[in-house]
Design a protein around this motif. Structure first.
Motif, PDB file in Angstrom:
ATOM      1  N   VAL A 203      31.468  75.557  16.782  1.00 31.94           N
ATOM      2  CA  VAL A 203      31.784  75.308  18.183  1.00 31.94           C
ATOM      3  C   VAL A 203      31.492  76.571  18.989  1.00 31.94           C
ATOM      4  N   VAL A 204      30.625  76.443  19.978  1.00 31.92           N
ATOM      5  CA  VAL A 204      30.253  77.601  20.789  1.00 31.92           C
ATOM      6  C   VAL A 204      30.950  77.591  22.150  1.00 31.92           C
ATOM      7  N   ARG A 205      31.435  76.423  22.553  1.00 38.41           N
ATOM      8  CA  ARG A 205      32.122  76.355  23.848  1.00 38.41           C
ATOM      9  C   ARG A 205      33.118  75.206  23.829  1.00 38.41           C
ATOM     10  N   ARG A 206      34.302  75.452  24.348  1.00 38.32           N
ATOM     11  CA  ARG A 206      35.345  74.434  24.440  1.00 38.32           C
ATOM     12  C   ARG A 206      36.060  74.663  25.765  1.00 38.32           C
ATOM     13  N   ALA A 207      36.022  73.645  26.641  1.00 32.34           N
ATOM     14  CA  ALA A 207      36.599  73.831  27.974  1.00 32.34           C
ATOM     15  C   ALA A 207      37.281  72.557  28.439  1.00 32.34           C
ATOM     16  N   VAL A 208      38.425  72.727  29.102  1.00 36.19           N
ATOM     17  CA  VAL A 208      39.145  71.606  29.701  1.00 36.19           C
ATOM     18  C   VAL A 208      38.756  71.525  31.166  1.00 36.19           C
ATOM     19  N   ARG A 209      38.405  70.331  31.584  1.00 33.90           N
ATOM     20  CA  ARG A 209      38.006  70.150  32.982  1.00 33.90           C
ATOM     21  C   ARG A 209      38.366  68.747  33.445  1.00 33.90           C
ATOM     22  N   GLU A 210      38.160  68.482  34.721  1.00 32.49           N
ATOM     23  CA  GLU A 210      38.420  67.154  35.277  1.00 32.49           C
ATOM     24  C   GLU A 210      37.111  66.383  35.342  1.00 32.49           C
ATOM     25  N   ASP A 211      37.167  65.108  34.943  1.00 29.19           N
ATOM     26  CA  ASP A 211      35.975  64.274  34.945  1.00 29.19           C
ATOM     27  C   ASP A 211      36.287  62.963  35.656  1.00 29.19           C
ATOM     28  N   HIS A 212      35.235  62.242  35.989  1.00 26.46           N
ATOM     29  CA  HIS A 212      35.387  60.936  36.635  1.00 26.46           C
ATOM     30  C   HIS A 212      35.013  59.833  35.658  1.00 26.46           C
ATOM     31  N   LEU A 213      35.827  58.798  35.616  1.00 25.89           N
ATOM     32  CA  LEU A 213      35.566  57.627  34.788  1.00 25.89           C
ATOM     33  C   LEU A 213      35.438  56.402  35.670  1.00 25.89           C
ATOM     34  N   ALA A 214      34.560  55.492  35.274  1.00 24.27           N
ATOM     35  CA  ALA A 214      34.432  54.229  35.999  1.00 24.27           C
ATOM     36  C   ALA A 214      35.722  53.425  35.836  1.00 24.27           C
ATOM     37  N   ALA A 215      36.243  52.919  36.929  1.00 25.37           N
ATOM     38  CA  ALA A 215      37.483  52.139  36.882  1.00 25.37           C
ATOM     39  C   ALA A 215      37.218  50.765  36.265  1.00 25.37           C
ATOM     40  N   GLU A 216      38.169  50.302  35.489  1.00 24.40           N
ATOM     41  CA  GLU A 216      38.086  48.976  34.883  1.00 24.40           C
ATOM     42  C   GLU A 216      39.463  48.331  34.946  1.00 24.40           C
ATOM     43  N   GLU A 217      39.533  47.161  35.586  1.00 21.71           N
ATOM     44  CA  GLU A 217      40.793  46.430  35.712  1.00 21.71           C
ATOM     45  C   GLU A 217      40.515  44.938  35.575  1.00 21.71           C
ATOM     46  N   PRO A 218      41.535  44.166  35.184  1.00 19.35           N
ATOM     47  CA  PRO A 218      41.329  42.720  35.057  1.00 19.35           C
ATOM     48  C   PRO A 218      41.332  42.041  36.427  1.00 19.35           C
ATOM     49  N   LEU A 219      40.549  41.000  36.549  1.00 15.38           N
ATOM     50  CA  LEU A 219      40.578  40.143  37.735  1.00 15.38           C
ATOM     51  C   LEU A 219      40.769  38.706  37.270  1.00 15.38           C
ATOM     52  N   GLU A 220      41.850  38.101  37.709  1.00 17.22           N
ATOM     53  CA  GLU A 220      42.073  36.681  37.422  1.00 17.22           C
ATOM     54  C   GLU A 220      41.523  35.875  38.583  1.00 17.22           C
ATOM     55  N   ILE A 221      40.617  34.974  38.283  1.00 15.49           N
ATOM     56  CA  ILE A 221      40.060  34.081  39.300  1.00 15.49           C
ATOM     57  C   ILE A 221      40.755  32.735  39.168  1.00 15.49           C
ATOM     58  N   ARG A 222      41.385  32.318  40.260  1.00 16.82           N
ATOM     59  CA  ARG A 222      42.055  31.028  40.282  1.00 16.82           C
ATOM     60  C   ARG A 222      41.317  30.071  41.212  1.00 16.82           C
ATOM     61  N   LEU A 223      41.345  28.800  40.878  1.00 17.75           N
ATOM     62  CA  LEU A 223      40.771  27.768  41.729  1.00 17.75           C
ATOM     63  C   LEU A 223      41.889  26.812  42.123  1.00 17.75           C
ATOM     64  N   GLY A 224      42.205  26.815  43.404  1.00 17.54           N
ATOM     65  CA  GLY A 224      43.280  25.949  43.878  1.00 17.54           C
ATOM     66  C   GLY A 224      44.609  26.263  43.244  1.00 17.54           C
ATOM     67  N   GLY A 225      44.847  27.537  42.942  1.00 18.33           N
ATOM     68  CA  GLY A 225      46.114  27.947  42.370  1.00 18.33           C
ATOM     69  C   GLY A 225      46.173  27.898  40.854  1.00 18.33           C
ATOM     70  N   ARG A 226      45.135  27.359  40.210  1.00 17.99           N
ATOM     71  CA  ARG A 226      45.108  27.262  38.755  1.00 17.99           C
ATOM     72  C   ARG A 226      44.155  28.301  38.181  1.00 17.99           C
ATOM     73  N   SER A 227      44.590  28.985  37.138  1.00 14.70           N
ATOM     74  CA  SER A 227      43.770  30.029  36.542  1.00 14.70           C
ATOM     75  C   SER A 227      42.489  29.441  35.950  1.00 14.70           C
ATOM     76  N   PHE A 228      41.357  30.045  36.293  1.00 14.23           N
ATOM     77  CA  PHE A 228      40.071  29.582  35.793  1.00 14.23           C
ATOM     78  C   PHE A 228      39.495  30.557  34.768  1.00 14.23           C
ATOM     79  N   VAL A 229      39.567  31.862  35.051  1.00 18.03           N
ATOM     80  CA  VAL A 229      39.051  32.865  34.128  1.00 18.03           C
ATOM     81  C   VAL A 229      39.650  34.220  34.480  1.00 18.03           C
ATOM     82  N   VAL A 230      39.752  35.065  33.476  1.00 19.58           N
ATOM     83  CA  VAL A 230      40.124  36.465  33.686  1.00 19.58           C
ATOM     84  C   VAL A 230      38.977  37.310  33.155  1.00 19.58           C
ATOM     85  N   THR A 231      38.470  38.205  33.974  1.00 20.36           N
ATOM     86  CA  THR A 231      37.368  39.063  33.556  1.00 20.36           C
ATOM     87  C   THR A 231      37.709  40.514  33.851  1.00 20.36           C
ATOM     88  N   MET A 232      37.201  41.408  33.048  1.00 17.58           N
ATOM     89  CA  MET A 232      37.364  42.830  33.301  1.00 17.58           C
ATOM     90  C   MET A 232      36.243  43.288  34.222  1.00 17.58           C
TER      91      MET A 232
END
Length: 285
Positions: free
Chosen positions: A21-50
């Motif tokens: 190991v020639v270098r080891r450093a702690v830093r702040e990085d950016h990650l792509a956000a990922e969250e679930p989305l529930e799609i409902r049709l007329g109040g009824r759950s149709f699918v959940v996708t990330m």
């Protein structure tokens, strides 16, 4: 709007030629956000996708086009966030859409499990046969002609329209171009490549532009079967990708009359179907 990127402290490690190991450093990085989305049709759950938060209504609308549930803006009455509260705050992870009265019940069109991942747009299907939804649009007869030079420019133009990717390096991109003028119509990013395409198609629904005749869909990664399916359902005659298609994607593109271009890098490309739309004389031997 929910954040499309999140900050996190990480440890960066570099290894030398001798294995130490020639270098080891702690830093702040950016990650792509990922969250679930529930799609409902007329109040009824149709699918959940990330997905990556943002353009959720477009995502839902494009998803429904791909499923054959809707064909255009007139098939939807409304879309609103609901429920999904955490600590008294709306998570904006539940979206309810109201279909117009003339739209057939969606279960007659597609049978899904209740969850799909951000990496696969069709893994919730009951069977591969159910994916071969018949498009309402005749893509094969689209008279679009494309100069290869025009395609060569698209990967960088897509990359230039991905601001979150520049920060995180972790998002797929999809962009829709006018095949004649070359105008960029819409570009979207998401942790799921199929979500990025759904958002672009949803943009078209929002602006009453279906079918997307005479357009080119540019993808930042590989061209999988589900992405060709979505293009067919939206009436897109040409799909280009920087990486390879799958065998099933090429087969579907051929059946649907879609021009499918892969390995679009530097100044070369491979046409897997619909090469007749790529025009231009060979000037060098």
């Amino acid at each position: 709007m929910r954040k499309q990127a999140a900050r996190r402290r990480v440890t960066r490690i570099e290894v030398g030629d001798d294995g130490g190991v020639v270098r080891r450093a702690v830093r702040e990085d950016h990650l792509a956000a990922e969250e679930p989305l529930e799609i409902r049709l007329g109040g009824r759950s149709f699918v959940v996708t990330m997905r990556t938060p943002g353009h959720d209504v477009e995502l839902a609308q494009g998803f429904l086009v791909g499923e054959g549930v809707i064909r255009g803006r007139d098939d939807l009455l409304s879309a609103r966030y609901c429920a999904g509260e955490v600590d008294g705050e709306n998570t904006y992870n539940v979206l309810d859409l109201q279909l117009a009265a003339h739209v057939p019940p969606p279960l007659a069109t597609a049978e899904r499990h209740t969850y799909t991942t951000s990496s696969c747009g069709v893994c919730g299907k009951a069977s591969i046969d159910a994916v071969r939804t018949i498009s309402a649009f005749d893509v094969a007869s689209d008279p679009l002609e494309i100069r290869p030079q025009q395609l060569v420019e698209l990967p960088q133009r897509l990359r230039d329209s991905q601001p979150v990717f520049e920060r995180t390096g972790g998002l797929h991109g999809a962009a829709l171009f006018d095949g004649r003028s070359g105008e960029l119509l819409a570009a979207r990013e998401d942790v799921g490549r199929h979500n990025a395409v759904d958002k672009v198609v949803g943009w078209a629904v929002e602006h009453d532009k279906l079918p997307l005749a005479g357009t080119i869909l540019m993808l930042s990664g590989r061209a999988g079967f589900e992405l060709i399916q979505k293009a067919s359902m939206a009436g897109i005659p040409c799909v280009a990708a920087v990486s390879a298609p799958s065998s099933l994607a090429a087969e579907l593109a051929q059946e649907a009359g879609i021009t499918l271009v892969g390995f679009l890098r530097d100044r070369s490309m491979v046409a897997y179907s619909g090469a007749h739309r790529l025009v231009g004389e060979v000037t060098r031997g």
